[in-house]
Design an enzyme around this catalytic site. Structure first.
Site, PDB file in Angstrom:
ATOM      1  CD  GLU A 183      42.440  39.222  36.010  1.00  0.00           C
ATOM      2  OE1 GLU A 183      42.066  38.190  36.603  1.00  0.00           O
ATOM      3  OE2 GLU A 183      41.686  39.892  35.289  1.00  0.00           O
TER       4      GLU A 183
ATOM      5  CB  CYS B 186      37.581  41.748  32.333  1.00  0.00           C
ATOM      6  SG  CYS B 186      36.331  42.328  31.213  1.00  0.00           S
TER       7      CYS B 186
ATOM      8  CD  GLU C 287      30.204  36.693  46.932  1.00  0.00           C
ATOM      9  OE1 GLU C 287      29.848  36.854  45.738  1.00  0.00           O
ATOM     10  OE2 GLU C 287      30.991  35.793  47.283  1.00  0.00           O
ATOM     11  NE  ARG C 288      34.802  40.217  46.706  1.00  0.00           N
ATOM     12  CZ  ARG C 288      34.857  39.371  47.714  1.00  0.00           C
ATOM     13  NH1 ARG C 288      34.201  39.609  48.833  1.00  0.00           N
ATOM     14  NH2 ARG C 288      35.560  38.265  47.626  1.00  0.00           N
TER      15      ARG C 288
ATOM     16  CG  PHE D  68      34.212  42.927  42.307  1.00  0.00           C
ATOM     17  CD1 PHE D  68      34.543  44.276  42.190  1.00  0.00           C
ATOM     18  CD2 PHE D  68      35.231  41.986  42.171  1.00  0.00           C
ATOM     19  CE1 PHE D  68      35.858  44.673  41.938  1.00  0.00           C
ATOM     20  CE2 PHE D  68      36.544  42.380  41.912  1.00  0.00           C
ATOM     21  CZ  PHE D  68      36.850  43.721  41.799  1.00  0.00           C
TER      22      PHE D  68
ATOM     23  CE  LYS E 137      26.665  34.153  43.113  1.00  0.00           C
ATOM     24  NZ  LYS E 137      27.533  35.213  43.723  1.00  0.00           N
TER      25      LYS E 137
ATOM     26  CB  SER F 221      38.701  34.997  38.757  1.00  0.00           C
ATOM     27  OG  SER F 221      38.045  34.007  39.512  1.00  0.00           O
TER      28      SER F 221
HETATM   29  P1  NAD Z   1      35.200  35.795  41.008  1.00  0.00           P
HETATM   30  O1  NAD Z   1      35.568  34.718  40.069  1.00  0.00           O
HETATM   31  O2  NAD Z   1      35.793  35.796  42.361  1.00  0.00           O
HETATM   32  O3  NAD Z   1      33.605  35.805  41.226  1.00  0.00           O
HETATM   33  C1  NAD Z   1      32.707  35.781  40.143  1.00  0.00           C
HETATM   34  C2  NAD Z   1      31.405  35.126  40.608  1.00  0.00           C
HETATM   35  O4  NAD Z   1      31.677  33.770  40.970  1.00  0.00           O
HETATM   36  C3  NAD Z   1      30.770  35.798  41.811  1.00  0.00           C
HETATM   37  O5  NAD Z   1      29.379  35.822  41.634  1.00  0.00           O
HETATM   38  C4  NAD Z   1      31.174  34.884  42.965  1.00  0.00           C
HETATM   39  O6  NAD Z   1      30.214  34.860  44.002  1.00  0.00           O
HETATM   40  C5  NAD Z   1      31.265  33.523  42.304  1.00  0.00           C
HETATM   41  N1  NAD Z   1      32.292  32.652  42.915  1.00  0.00           N
HETATM   42  C6  NAD Z   1      33.444  33.049  43.518  1.00  0.00           C
HETATM   43  N2  NAD Z   1      34.150  31.968  43.920  1.00  0.00           N
HETATM   44  C7  NAD Z   1      33.431  30.881  43.560  1.00  0.00           C
HETATM   45  C8  NAD Z   1      33.646  29.480  43.694  1.00  0.00           C
HETATM   46  N3  NAD Z   1      34.734  28.998  44.275  1.00  0.00           N
HETATM   47  N4  NAD Z   1      32.708  28.651  43.212  1.00  0.00           N
HETATM   48  C9  NAD Z   1      31.605  29.131  42.606  1.00  0.00           C
HETATM   49  N5  NAD Z   1      31.345  30.440  42.455  1.00  0.00           N
HETATM   50  C10 NAD Z   1      32.250  31.318  42.921  1.00  0.00           C
HETATM   51  O7  NAD Z   1      35.493  37.181  40.247  1.00  0.00           O
HETATM   52  P2  NAD Z   1      35.401  38.658  40.832  1.00  0.00           P
HETATM   53  O8  NAD Z   1      36.540  38.880  41.757  1.00  0.00           O
HETATM   54  O9  NAD Z   1      34.023  38.962  41.278  1.00  0.00           O
HETATM   55  O10 NAD Z   1      35.624  39.499  39.487  1.00  0.00           O
HETATM   56  C11 NAD Z   1      36.892  39.832  38.980  1.00  0.00           C
HETATM   57  C12 NAD Z   1      37.351  38.830  37.937  1.00  0.00           C
HETATM   58  O11 NAD Z   1      36.386  38.754  36.884  1.00  0.00           O
HETATM   59  C13 NAD Z   1      38.649  39.232  37.268  1.00  0.00           C
HETATM   60  O12 NAD Z   1      39.437  38.082  37.091  1.00  0.00           O
HETATM   61  C14 NAD Z   1      38.206  39.787  35.914  1.00  0.00           C
HETATM   62  O13 NAD Z   1      39.160  39.717  34.897  1.00  0.00           O
HETATM   63  C15 NAD Z   1      37.043  38.898  35.630  1.00  0.00           C
HETATM   64  N6  NAD Z   1      36.134  39.498  34.670  1.00  0.00           N
HETATM   65  C16 NAD Z   1      36.136  39.010  33.404  1.00  0.00           C
HETATM   66  C17 NAD Z   1      35.314  39.571  32.450  1.00  0.00           C
HETATM   67  C18 NAD Z   1      35.313  39.059  31.061  1.00  0.00           C
HETATM   68  O14 NAD Z   1      34.465  39.490  30.304  1.00  0.00           O
HETATM   69  N7  NAD Z   1      36.176  38.148  30.664  1.00  0.00           N
HETATM   70  C19 NAD Z   1      34.471  40.643  32.785  1.00  0.00           C
HETATM   71  C20 NAD Z   1      34.488  41.105  34.101  1.00  0.00           C
HETATM   72  C21 NAD Z   1      35.323  40.521  35.032  1.00  0.00           C
END
Ligand code: NAD
Length: 495
Positions: free
Chosen positions: A380, A281, A176-177, A149, A173, A226
């Protein structure tokens, strides 16, 4: 209330699963939309379209691919303000951050415009007598992208331009937020003239992700999000025989040495910790203050925090907007409380800030005397909370980074060139900043952390992105001896 659809085979299509997720304006708390959550059948339709498009796109000329990529780049630049408006409306970030995000997206599209250069193979002539050997890079087929998101416009552009430039077709994909910005960019992509199916967008949640990861026609998956989900996506995708790169969470440290320029370090800490409400991140989460720099640094950071204007990202005066959801805001606030209970000094308590309305706002917090056993250090937080860990020596600060399970970015602030050079070697992280708090590489280098910040062996975008989205084919060729050719090449004959 808007219904937010999928984009499949070049057309916007309403969701058919009967499932949807609410989308909010975080600055007002108002529900502004409902995004369709794709079923496995809808994912299959997007993958089928991508597979069909690959038949032609996989061998489209470089000239055509380059022309279309430039057209897309120009449309994104022309529509930057509208993309930024959508980012603010659903993510909450202030306009300057939103425009910065679009600029970073464009940086990656521009890199992909140079595809002819990136896809040059290698050639050796006369490897053996009459034998030439050369390597070309071929696309993989259908590639999936799953994005978080916090950078809904930029992170998809870490993936789509390079994948498509290499001749792949793509199913995205997004989170969704805040799905409206990436969906709009996919419409611009269509407008640029790419054939239907080269880029499709399926909105959704775990159900859509799982189907993409197990679909036999999806050859590779790029994920950013994450750490627990990154680990899951990597394990699931690779167990289905796919190439996977999965970028996870972070806990980035900024080491400040006693000789540092305090004003520069404090300005950097404030912008890197509280910009985009700490939902980056590469945000600085921990300042490791070495020696006697701690007192003046904490004071300088505190003074700057008092000047930050927190409000609706759409208002020009705002420096920082709300958090993404009410639940996340409350979770972040909880870390300030737990740190106080566990012995930290709360220098600035963001929970005390008051805001009108129902937006998901939280003030900025500064925690001092944080230790590694506290929840605020261990997890985090992903919000506007900065922890200061006091270290006696440089070695202690470096050890903190080494002992941390994440290794995305790490920065040092010093005037000492030797110390900086030593840090670039010592820092146990994938990206290092020297007097730069957020060392996100430009589009022609690659992005990725170490340890629990990256699962897989390829970082994202730049040259590593080209490598991830292609597979090499090595060709060894021999032609008959020219002297035996039936074409008269002018060789002397025996007659
Ligand atoms: P998230 O992991 O909750 O979601 C990321 C994606 O995965 C979304 O599209 C979501 O729909 C999907 N998803 C969520 N739960 C899932 C599951 N159980 N099974 C399969 N798919 C699932 O992350 P977020 O809250 O959207 O984003 C924030 C996180 O992303 C933070 O931890 C941040 O550090 C990380 N991030 C990392 C980088 C990097 O380059 N390393 C960059 C941006 C964000």
């Amino acid at each position: 209330m808007r219904d937010i659809h999928h984009l499949i085979d070049g057309r916007l299509v309403a969701g058919a699963s009967g499932r949807a997720s609410p989308v909010f304006n975080p600055a007002t708390g108002e529900r502004t939309g409902a995004v369709s959550l794709a079923s496995a059948a809808e994912v299959d339709a997007a993958v089928a379209s991508a597979q069909a498009a690959f038949e032609e796109w996989g061998s489209a000329s470089m000239a055509r691919r380059t022309t279309l990529m430039f057209a897309f780049r120009n449309l994104v630049v022309d529509n930057a303000a509208e993309i930024a408006r959508r980012l603010t409306a659903e993510h909450g970030k202030v306009r300057a951050d939103a425009m910065g995000e679009v600029a970073r997206a464009v940086d990656n599209i521009e890199f992909a415009c140079g595809l002819a250069e990136h896809l040059k193979g290698g050639h050796n002539e006369t490897a053996s007598t009459g034998i030439d050997v050369y390597t070309v890079r071929r696309p993989l087929g259908v590639v999936a992208g799953i994005t978080p998101f916090n950078f809904p416009a930029m992170v998809p552009m870490w993936m789509v331009p390079n994948a498509v430039a290499c001749g792949n077709t793509f199913v995205l994909k997004p989170s969704e937020r805040d799905p409206s910005a990436p969906l709009f960019m996919a419409e611009l992509f269509q407008e640029a003239g790419f054939p239907p199916g080269v880029l499709s967008v399926v909105n959704g949640d775990k159900a859509a992700v799982d189907r993409l990861l197990e679909h036999p026609d999806v050859k590779a998956a790029s994920f950013v999000g994450s750490t627990p989900v990154a680990r899951y996506v990597y394990a699931t995708g690779t167990s289905h025989g796919k190439r996977v790169q999965a970028l996870g969470g972070a806990k980035n440290h900024m080491v400040v040495l006693p000789d540092a320029d305090i004003d520069l370090a404090a300005d950097s800490a404030v912008s890197a910790a509280y910009g985009s409400a700490g939902e980056r991140c590469m945000a600085i989460s921990v300042v490791a203050a070495v020696g006697d720099v701690a007192d003046p640094l904490v004071e300088a950071i505190k003074l700057r925090m008092e000047k930050l204007v927190i409000g609706d990202g759409a208002e020009a005066a705002s420096d920082m907007g709300p958090l993404i959801t009410r639940e996340h805001r409350d979770r972040v606030a909880g870390y300030v409380g737990s740190a106080a209970e566990q012995g930290a000094t709360v220098v600035v308590d963001g929970r005390e800030a008051r805001f009108d309305g129902d937006g998901f706002f939280l003030g900025v917090s500064l925690l001092d005397h944080v230790t590694v056993d506290m929840d605020a250090y261990r997890d985090e937080i992903f919000g506007p909370v900065l922890s200061v860990v006091r270290c006696d020596t440089y070695g202690e600060a470096v050890q903190l980074i080494a002992d941390n399970p994440w290794g995305n970015g790490a920065a040092i602030f010093t005037r000492d060139g030797g110390a900086a050079r030593q840090f670039q070697e010592d820092a146990d992280a994938g990206m290092v900043g020297i007097n730069v708090p957020i060392p996100v590489p430009v589009g022609y280098h690659s992005f990725g952390g170490w340890k629990d910040s990256l699962f897989g062996d390829t970082t994202m975008y730049g040259p590593e992105g080209i490598r991830f989205y292609t597979r090499p084919k090595a060709i060894t060729s021999r032609w008959p001896d020219p002297a035996t050719s039936k074409v008269n090449l002018g060789f002397p004959t025996n007659e």
